[in-house]
Write an enzyme that holds these catalytic residues in place. Structure first.
Site, short mmCIF file in Angstrom:
data_model
loop_
_atom_site.label_atom_id
_atom_site.label_comp_id
_atom_site.label_asym_id
_atom_site.label_seq_id
_atom_site.Cartn_x
_atom_site.Cartn_y
_atom_site.Cartn_z
N ALA A 250 53.80 46.13 37.56
CA ALA A 250 53.97 47.57 37.35
C ALA A 250 52.72 48.28 36.83
O ALA A 250 52.65 49.51 36.86
CB ALA A 250 55.14 47.82 36.39
N SER A 251 51.74 47.52 36.34
CA SER A 251 50.53 48.15 35.80
C SER A 251 49.42 48.31 36.83
O SER A 251 48.38 48.89 36.54
CB SER A 251 49.99 47.32 34.62
OG SER A 251 50.94 47.25 33.59
N ILE B 63 49.34 49.71 42.91
CA ILE B 63 50.58 50.06 43.61
C ILE B 63 51.70 50.28 42.61
O ILE B 63 52.47 51.23 42.71
CB ILE B 63 50.99 48.95 44.61
CG1 ILE B 63 49.94 48.78 45.71
CG2 ILE B 63 52.36 49.25 45.22
CD1 ILE B 63 50.15 47.55 46.57
N GLY B 64 51.79 49.40 41.63
CA GLY B 64 52.92 49.41 40.70
C GLY B 64 53.08 50.70 39.93
O GLY B 64 54.20 51.20 39.75
N ARG C 158 43.85 38.89 54.85
CA ARG C 158 45.04 38.61 54.05
C ARG C 158 45.15 37.12 53.72
O ARG C 158 45.70 36.75 52.69
CB ARG C 158 46.29 39.11 54.78
CG ARG C 158 46.41 40.63 54.74
CD ARG C 158 47.63 41.14 55.48
NE ARG C 158 47.79 42.57 55.32
CZ ARG C 158 47.16 43.50 56.02
NH1 ARG C 158 46.30 43.14 56.93
NH2 ARG C 158 47.37 44.78 55.81
N ALA D 153 53.74 41.96 47.83
CA ALA D 153 52.54 41.14 47.62
C ALA D 153 52.09 40.47 48.92
O ALA D 153 52.87 39.78 49.56
CB ALA D 153 52.80 40.08 46.55
N ASN D 154 50.84 40.68 49.28
CA ASN D 154 50.30 40.11 50.51
C ASN D 154 49.80 38.68 50.31
O ASN D 154 49.45 38.31 49.19
CB ASN D 154 49.14 40.98 51.01
CG ASN D 154 49.63 42.06 51.96
OD1 ASN D 154 50.49 41.84 52.79
ND2 ASN D 154 49.08 43.26 51.80
N ASP E 62 53.74 50.08 57.46
CA ASP E 62 53.39 50.11 58.88
C ASP E 62 54.16 51.21 59.61
O ASP E 62 53.63 51.86 60.51
CB ASP E 62 53.67 48.75 59.53
CG ASP E 62 52.90 47.62 58.87
OD1 ASP E 62 51.72 47.85 58.51
OD2 ASP E 62 53.46 46.52 58.70
N HIS F 94 53.29 41.70 59.06
CA HIS F 94 52.63 42.73 58.26
C HIS F 94 51.13 42.44 58.12
O HIS F 94 50.55 42.59 57.06
CB HIS F 94 53.30 42.81 56.88
CG HIS F 94 52.81 43.93 56.02
ND1 HIS F 94 52.80 45.25 56.43
CD2 HIS F 94 52.30 43.94 54.76
CE1 HIS F 94 52.32 46.01 55.46
NE2 HIS F 94 52.00 45.24 54.44
#
Length: 338
Positions: A33-34, A37-38, A111, A142-143, A174, A201
């Site tokens: 979360a930090s 994205i999060g 990736r 997460a990739n 996407d 993805h």
């Protein structure tokens, strides 16, 4: 500048964009979360009246992020949890867990380059989910998603709590990219465009079904190929544009929040269709993204590939070997780390 009344009205408009007819509100956890994205994704999720408790986890800075978001006058209570010892408190009684945790892609990285670091992170977080909230919907960002979803599935199998209808790879980015790019090319409202995206993805596994776009659109063969390749390589477009400063964080936060809202609505009994990467028998690849009918218990019906054009059939054929390799890599990682 906005007047005070304009700001109030804007806030009301945001809240009205979510259904408020629910009886049961949900606990949603964001693991990572930090991060880039999060944080923005948590900001978006905090706005939903369908969320009663937003539970944030990361290895650093989470108390500050939680304190910041808790000052928003929306319904969800916010708690911040930091470090592995606090995962139980974060995850207990969760209905949805969204996992954007991991390192971002940098210029020149594929990736696959992310695999060694992010595979371990997803494995460990999936272990915690299997222990503390085995019935939650798990939405993995997460990739590399093509591999991290099989990793989570194998972990849940080890704990004898695996339900393939509750583990999703979030490929929504996407879809929103395809919608935005097609709308731009055709002069349409992007909010009214829907392009299903199937496959996986990453790179050639991303298969936009422009032949199934609503409203119907058409491109000459060369422009169709260029549009398809742009959608497939859109992540690299952002990585290059940020020149080493990050990857697609804001658009991914938007897409991750959209998928979370779809799960929340489906859990309230509202029929929802979203594309997602799941355990699948639709092709020779054991995981495959397709349009999914979501319901109270997760995936209710896989809507499959639909009618494909010759061009799209060729894209699927080329993607399958790549996907199989990605899936095997994830599964074998869990077996080797047992």
């Amino acid at each position: 500048m906005f007047s005070t009344m304009s700001k109030v009205n804007a806030g009301r408009c945001i809240l009205r964009s979510f259904s408020t007819s629910s009886k049961k509100q949900a606990k949603v956890a964001v693991l990572g979360a930090s991060g880039g994205i999060g944080q923005p994704m948590s900001l978006l999720i905090k706005q939903s009246p369908l969320v009663s408790h937003l539970s944030l986890y990361d290895i650093a800075h989470t108390p500050g992020v939680a304190a910041d978001l808790s000052h928003m006058n929306t319904r969800a209570a916010v708690t911040g949890h930091m470090g592995p010892d606090q995962l139980e408190a974060c995850l207990t009684k969760c209905d949805i867990v969204v996992i954007p945790a991991g390192v971002p892609r940098k210029p020149g990285m594929t990736r696959d380059d992310l695999f060694n670091t992010n595979a371990s992170i997803v494995r460990d977080l999936a272990e915690a989910c299997a222990r503390y909230c085995p019935k939650a919907m798990i939405a993995i960002i997460a990739n590399p998603v093509n591999s991290t979803v099989p990793i989570a599935s194998e972990v849940f199998k080890k704990h004898n709590v695996y339900d393939p209808n509750r583990i999703f790879g979030v490929t929504t980015l996407d879809v929103v990219r395809a919608n935005a790019f097609v709308a731009e090319a055709k002069g349409l409202d992007p909010a009214e465009v829907n392009v299903p995206v199937i496959g996986g993805h990453a790179g050639i596994t991303i298969i936009p079904l422009i032949s199934q776009c609503k409203p119907s659109v058409s491109f000459d063969a060369d422009k169709l190929d260029a549009m398809t390749k742009r959608i497939q390589e859109a992540g690299t477009e952002v990585v290059k544009a940020k020149a080493g400063a990050g990857s697609a964080t804001l658009s991914m936060a938007f897409a991750g929040a959209r998928f979370t809202f779809s799960l929340l609505s489906a859990m309230q009994g509202k029929p929802v269709i979203e594309c997602g990467y799941v355990k699948s028998s639709e092709t020779d690849a054991s995981y495959f993204a397709t349009p999914l009918h979501l319901g109270r218990n997760g995936l209710e019906k896989n809507l499959g590939l639909g009618k494909l054009s010759a061009y799209e059939k060729d894209l699927v054929e080329k993607a399958i070997p790549e996907l199989k390799g990605n899936i095997k890599k994830g599964e074998e990682f869990v077996k080797k780390s047992a």
